[in-house]
Motif scaffolding. Structure first.
Motif, PDB file in Angstrom:
ATOM      1  N   VAL A 110      90.359  -0.002  22.501  1.00 14.81           N
ATOM      2  CA  VAL A 110      91.641   0.419  22.959  1.00 14.81           C
ATOM      3  C   VAL A 110      91.892   0.189  24.310  1.00 14.81           C
ATOM      4  CG1 VAL A 110      93.323   2.191  22.904  1.00 14.81           C
ATOM      5  CG2 VAL A 110      91.766   1.879  21.143  1.00 14.81           C
ATOM      6  N   VAL A 111      92.874  -0.552  25.046  1.00  9.89           N
ATOM      7  CA  VAL A 111      93.073  -0.790  26.248  1.00  9.89           C
ATOM      8  C   VAL A 111      94.030   0.158  26.631  1.00  9.89           C
ATOM      9  CG1 VAL A 111      92.081  -2.977  26.429  1.00  9.89           C
ATOM     10  CG2 VAL A 111      94.545  -2.722  25.752  1.00  9.89           C
ATOM     11  N   THR A 112      94.390   0.350  28.131  1.00 12.09           N
ATOM     12  CA  THR A 112      95.265   1.246  28.557  1.00 12.09           C
ATOM     13  C   THR A 112      96.539   0.617  28.345  1.00 12.09           C
ATOM     14  OG1 THR A 112      94.954   0.509  30.819  1.00 12.09           O
ATOM     15  CG2 THR A 112      93.749   2.475  30.062  1.00 12.09           C
ATOM     16  N   PRO A 113      97.892   1.378  28.674  1.00 13.25           N
ATOM     17  CA  PRO A 113      99.132   0.945  28.590  1.00 13.25           C
ATOM     18  C   PRO A 113      99.436  -0.357  29.653  1.00 13.25           C
ATOM     19  CG  PRO A 113      99.243   3.315  28.097  1.00 13.25           C
ATOM     20  CD  PRO A 113      97.751   2.772  28.741  1.00 13.25           C
ATOM     21  N   SER A 114      98.716  -0.063  30.856  1.00 11.24           N
ATOM     22  CA  SER A 114      98.912  -1.261  31.693  1.00 11.24           C
ATOM     23  C   SER A 114      98.643  -2.501  31.494  1.00 11.24           C
ATOM     24  CB  SER A 114      98.078  -0.633  33.155  1.00 11.24           C
ATOM     25  OG  SER A 114      96.768  -0.429  32.890  1.00 11.24           O
ATOM     26  N   ALA A 115      97.532  -2.730  30.284  1.00 10.10           N
ATOM     27  CA  ALA A 115      97.140  -3.943  29.788  1.00 10.10           C
ATOM     28  C   ALA A 115      98.204  -4.553  29.214  1.00 10.10           C
ATOM     29  CB  ALA A 115      96.112  -3.637  29.022  1.00 10.10           C
ATOM     30  N   PHE A 116      99.180  -4.056  28.298  1.00  8.65           N
ATOM     31  CA  PHE A 116     100.245  -4.719  27.590  1.00  8.65           C
ATOM     32  C   PHE A 116     101.534  -4.420  27.537  1.00  8.65           C
ATOM     33  CE2 PHE A 116      96.414  -5.535  24.366  1.00  8.65           C
ATOM     34  CZ  PHE A 116      95.929  -6.781  25.347  1.00  8.65           C
ATOM     35  N   TYR A 117     101.440  -2.961  27.787  1.00  4.89           N
ATOM     36  CA  TYR A 117     102.905  -2.289  28.066  1.00  4.89           C
ATOM     37  C   TYR A 117     102.955  -1.467  29.335  1.00  4.89           C
ATOM     38  CZ  TYR A 117     101.534  -3.104  23.313  1.00  4.89           C
ATOM     39  OH  TYR A 117     101.170  -3.645  22.078  1.00  4.89           O
ATOM     40  N   PRO A 118     102.910  -2.243  30.466  1.00  6.77           N
ATOM     41  CA  PRO A 118     103.216  -1.557  31.746  1.00  6.77           C
ATOM     42  C   PRO A 118     104.462  -0.740  32.056  1.00  6.77           C
ATOM     43  CG  PRO A 118     103.341  -3.822  31.892  1.00  6.77           C
ATOM     44  CD  PRO A 118     102.991  -3.800  30.695  1.00  6.77           C
ATOM     45  N   VAL A 119     105.555  -1.414  31.227  1.00 11.62           N
ATOM     46  CA  VAL A 119     106.701  -0.704  31.321  1.00 11.62           C
ATOM     47  C   VAL A 119     107.115  -0.036  29.888  1.00 11.62           C
ATOM     48  CG1 VAL A 119     109.045  -0.707  32.115  1.00 11.62           C
ATOM     49  CG2 VAL A 119     107.416  -2.246  33.334  1.00 11.62           C
ATOM     50  N   ASN A 120     107.312   1.167  29.895  1.00 17.69           N
ATOM     51  CA  ASN A 120     107.539   1.869  28.538  1.00 17.69           C
ATOM     52  C   ASN A 120     109.070   1.566  28.202  1.00 17.69           C
ATOM     53  OD1 ASN A 120     107.042   3.124  26.225  1.00 17.69           O
ATOM     54  ND2 ASN A 120     107.990   5.099  27.080  1.00 17.69           N
TER      55      ASN A 120
ATOM     56  N   SER B 108      87.688  -2.484  34.569  1.00 15.39           N
ATOM     57  CA  SER B 108      87.602  -1.003  34.267  1.00 15.39           C
ATOM     58  C   SER B 108      89.050  -0.413  34.328  1.00 15.39           C
ATOM     59  CB  SER B 108      86.694  -0.245  35.357  1.00 15.39           C
ATOM     60  OG  SER B 108      87.213  -0.726  36.584  1.00 15.39           O
ATOM     61  N   SER B 109      90.105  -0.746  34.843  1.00 17.44           N
ATOM     62  CA  SER B 109      91.303  -0.222  34.845  1.00 17.44           C
ATOM     63  C   SER B 109      92.135  -0.544  33.722  1.00 17.44           C
ATOM     64  CB  SER B 109      92.025  -0.896  36.185  1.00 17.44           C
ATOM     65  OG  SER B 109      92.306  -2.084  36.002  1.00 17.44           O
ATOM     66  N   SER B 110      91.659  -1.290  32.937  1.00 14.49           N
ATOM     67  CA  SER B 110      92.338  -1.569  31.521  1.00 14.49           C
ATOM     68  C   SER B 110      91.483  -1.094  30.302  1.00 14.49           C
ATOM     69  CB  SER B 110      92.574  -3.120  31.438  1.00 14.49           C
ATOM     70  OG  SER B 110      93.268  -3.539  32.537  1.00 14.49           O
ATOM     71  N   VAL B 111      90.275  -0.435  30.483  1.00 17.44           N
ATOM     72  CA  VAL B 111      89.428  -0.154  29.209  1.00 17.44           C
ATOM     73  C   VAL B 111      89.799   1.302  28.941  1.00 17.44           C
ATOM     74  CG1 VAL B 111      87.379   0.029  28.138  1.00 17.44           C
ATOM     75  CG2 VAL B 111      88.240  -2.083  29.553  1.00 17.44           C
ATOM     76  N   MET B 112      89.984   1.616  27.634  1.00 19.62           N
ATOM     77  CA  MET B 112      90.000   2.940  27.324  1.00 19.62           C
ATOM     78  C   MET B 112      89.092   3.006  25.944  1.00 19.62           C
ATOM     79  SD  MET B 112      93.157   5.386  26.281  1.00 19.62           S
ATOM     80  CE  MET B 112      93.937   5.003  27.736  1.00 19.62           C
ATOM     81  N   TYR B 113      88.327   4.107  25.896  1.00 24.71           N
ATOM     82  CA  TYR B 113      87.319   4.037  24.567  1.00 24.71           C
ATOM     83  C   TYR B 113      88.352   4.689  23.509  1.00 24.71           C
ATOM     84  CZ  TYR B 113      83.183   3.028  27.314  1.00 24.71           C
ATOM     85  OH  TYR B 113      82.464   2.482  28.396  1.00 24.71           O
ATOM     86  N   VAL B 114      87.967   4.315  22.179  1.00 29.34           N
ATOM     87  CA  VAL B 114      88.809   4.681  20.945  1.00 29.34           C
ATOM     88  C   VAL B 114      88.524   6.328  21.131  1.00 29.34           C
ATOM     89  CG1 VAL B 114      88.874   4.680  18.698  1.00 29.34           C
ATOM     90  CG2 VAL B 114      88.230   2.711  19.869  1.00 29.34           C
ATOM     91  N   VAL B 115      89.607   7.148  21.045  1.00 23.47           N
ATOM     92  CA  VAL B 115      89.540   8.547  21.137  1.00 23.47           C
ATOM     93  C   VAL B 115      90.371   9.164  20.158  1.00 23.47           C
ATOM     94  CG1 VAL B 115      88.602   8.973  23.410  1.00 23.47           C
ATOM     95  CG2 VAL B 115      91.088   8.838  22.881  1.00 23.47           C
ATOM     96  N   LYS B 116      90.177  10.583  19.758  1.00 25.97           N
ATOM     97  CA  LYS B 116      91.293  11.015  18.841  1.00 25.97           C
ATOM     98  C   LYS B 116      92.693  11.165  19.474  1.00 25.97           C
ATOM     99  CE  LYS B 116      91.694  15.107  16.028  1.00 25.97           C
ATOM    100  NZ  LYS B 116      91.085  16.452  15.517  1.00 25.97           N
ATOM    101  N   GLU B 117      93.543  10.953  18.341  1.00 21.79           N
ATOM    102  CA  GLU B 117      94.899  11.307  18.766  1.00 21.79           C
ATOM    103  C   GLU B 117      95.452  12.534  18.558  1.00 21.79           C
ATOM    104  OE1 GLU B 117      99.394   9.090  18.269  1.00 21.79           O
ATOM    105  OE2 GLU B 117      97.881   8.601  17.033  1.00 21.79           O
TER     106      GLU B 117
END
Length: 459
Positions: free
Chosen positions: A375-385, A84-93
């Motif tokens: 669409v997964v949250t940044p912490s999944a693949f991009y934890p550091v910008n 659940s900490s890595s999941v984000m539903y597809v939403v409008k940008e």
């Protein structure tokens, strides 16, 4: 005579000086306009401009009309459950550009045989432009077009995936691209090892002309000797782009009708090549500066958010450094379509991260049952910008900094599936002892040598 000329000059100046300043300024402006019109205005016999044809790669949706043979099958598949900490539903940008530029000038992409009407360009100008175009493509291995029936690319891929040579088939497919004449460096070799550390029974295909050689075999030999399934293969663009919108785009690029632009053409070829590979074969694509931290085997049709809007909590930008998709997924087709229609070789990111953001943003306005993805949250693949990537290469400066590093490291290991190192920002950085990267690299055995962490490993 000299005295008369001097008197004439003085009288002329006195007349001009006696004129009102506004009248004198008007006279000078009129003189300037006349000279400009005389110098720059040339009448050219332009040919009649034909009405533009609409450029449309979209599969037709009218009832009773057949789909073109390259139309993707619109399948609906359920995504596997993720943490659940890595999941984000597809939403409008909210801040993404929602409308395409006028693309009617790309009508010729529909039919590669269409001829473009030249607008009074001399043979010298056309040949000079073509030579400049060819110089840009010189470093890119674009093979001469062969009949698809003679292509060895699908045969080699099929044999590799089926395990005819090793006796074992792949349970998960990974893809990387390496459009460069240089050899793989420490960063890329660590990325390769990270794949097999988390997926020992996976198959990794590195699409690269330079590595599909005896030298490439030696570079990858340490992994093959340990029984890992890795293969380097030169790209067959004609096969990979066949029956997709990229086919016409590539035809135009090869013929000089599509300008590569100022951004590296290798980078833009990689952007579309990764999409075509997943569309043809399905699997997981990784950039060569992505380190896999945990198994991705349970992910299905996933793309990662790079940033989120802190106020709304919705994603604000996606990235294409990690892509997990089934074969023939309709979203991949939309990505390829967008690439061909809106290609701009002068804008960094336009054909990559910004592209996937544009497409997903438009699709999310009217959810289509055929576009089933997560669409997964940044912490999944991009934890550091990218703007803070330096922080994970630096060692502890004091006790407070040391505690922060350990907390960040623990968070990455518990919440992230991969770590993007943002090569363009970190390629020259040294790995300092005690840094987050130093701790992560210590888990690897093939490429990592702790004694060289602060000297030779410039990731």
């Amino acid at each position: 005579m000299l005295i008369q000329l001097q008197d004439l000059r003085r009288s002329t100046l006195s007349v001009l000086l006696s004129l009102p300043s506004s009248l004198l300024a008007l006279f000078l402006i009129l003189l300037l306009v006349y000279n400009s019109f005389y110098v720059f205005c040339i009448t050219l016999p332009f040919p009649a401009k034909p009405p533009p044809e609409p450029a449309n790669f979209s599969p037709p949706s009218l009832a009773g009309k057949p789909f073109p043979k390259w139309a993707p099958p619109f399948r609906s598949s359920s995504s596997s459950k993720l943490q659940s900490s890595s999941v984000m539903y597809v939403v409008k940008e909210e801040n993404a550009p929602m409308f395409l530029k006028n693309t009617t000038h790309l009508a010729s992409l529909q039919n590669p045989t269409n001829s473009m009407i030249p607008i009074l360009k001399s043979k010298f100008q056309r040949s000079r432009r073509f030579r400049k175009h060819k110089r840009k493509l010189k470093a890119i291995p674009i093979e001469a077009k062969l009949p698809l029936s003679q292509s060895q690319f699908p045969t080699r891929m099929r044999e590799f995936f089926s395990g005819n040579s090793s006796g074992s088939s792949c349970n998960i497919r990974f893809f990387m691209t390496w459009i460069s004449s240089k050899s793989l460096g420490n960063r890329e070799l660590l990325a390769v090892e990270s794949v097999f550390k988390s997926h020992p029974n996976a198959c990794l295909v590195i699409v690269s002309s330079s590595l599909d050689s005896n030298k490439g075999l030696q570079i990858l030999k340490p992994f093959s000797d340990l029984g890992f399934r890795v293969m380097a293969i030169a790209p067959d663009f004609d096969y990979l782009f066949h029956n997709t919108p990229a086919e016409a785009w590539f035809f135009g690029l090869r013929k000089g009708n599509v300008r590569p632009g100022g951004v590296s053409i290798g980078q833009n070829l990689s952007n579309v090549l990764r999409l075509a590979l997943l569309y043809k074969f399905g699997g997981i694509y990784l950039d060569t500066d992505v380190m896999v931290l945990r198994s991705l085997s349970k992910m299905k049709n996933v793309i990662g958010a790079q940033t989120i809007d802190l106020q709304s909590g919705n994603w604000s930008r996606l990235n294409n450094a990690v892509l997990v998709f089934d074969k023939n997924h309709p979203l991949l087709f939309k990505f390829i379509q967008e690439f061909a229609l809106t290609f701009d070789g002068n804008k960094w990111g336009h054909n990559g991260p910004y592209l996937v953001s544009r497409v997903v943003s438009r699709i999310s306005e009217k959810p289509n049952p055929g576009f089933n993805f997560t669409v997964v949250t940044p912490s999944a693949f991009y934890p550091v910008n990218w703007s803070r990537i330096r922080s994970i290469f630096h060692g502890p400066k004091d006790e407070v900094h040391s505690k922060w590093l350990l907390t960040k490291l623990k968070h990455i290991r518990s919440h992230s599936f991969a770590l993007h190192l943002w090569n363009s920002q970190s390629r020259r950085l040294k790995v300092q002892k005690g840094s987050i990267i130093d701790h992560i690299m210590s888990d690897f055995t093939i490429c990592y040598n702790s004694s060289s962490a602060t000297s030779s490993l410039s990731l």
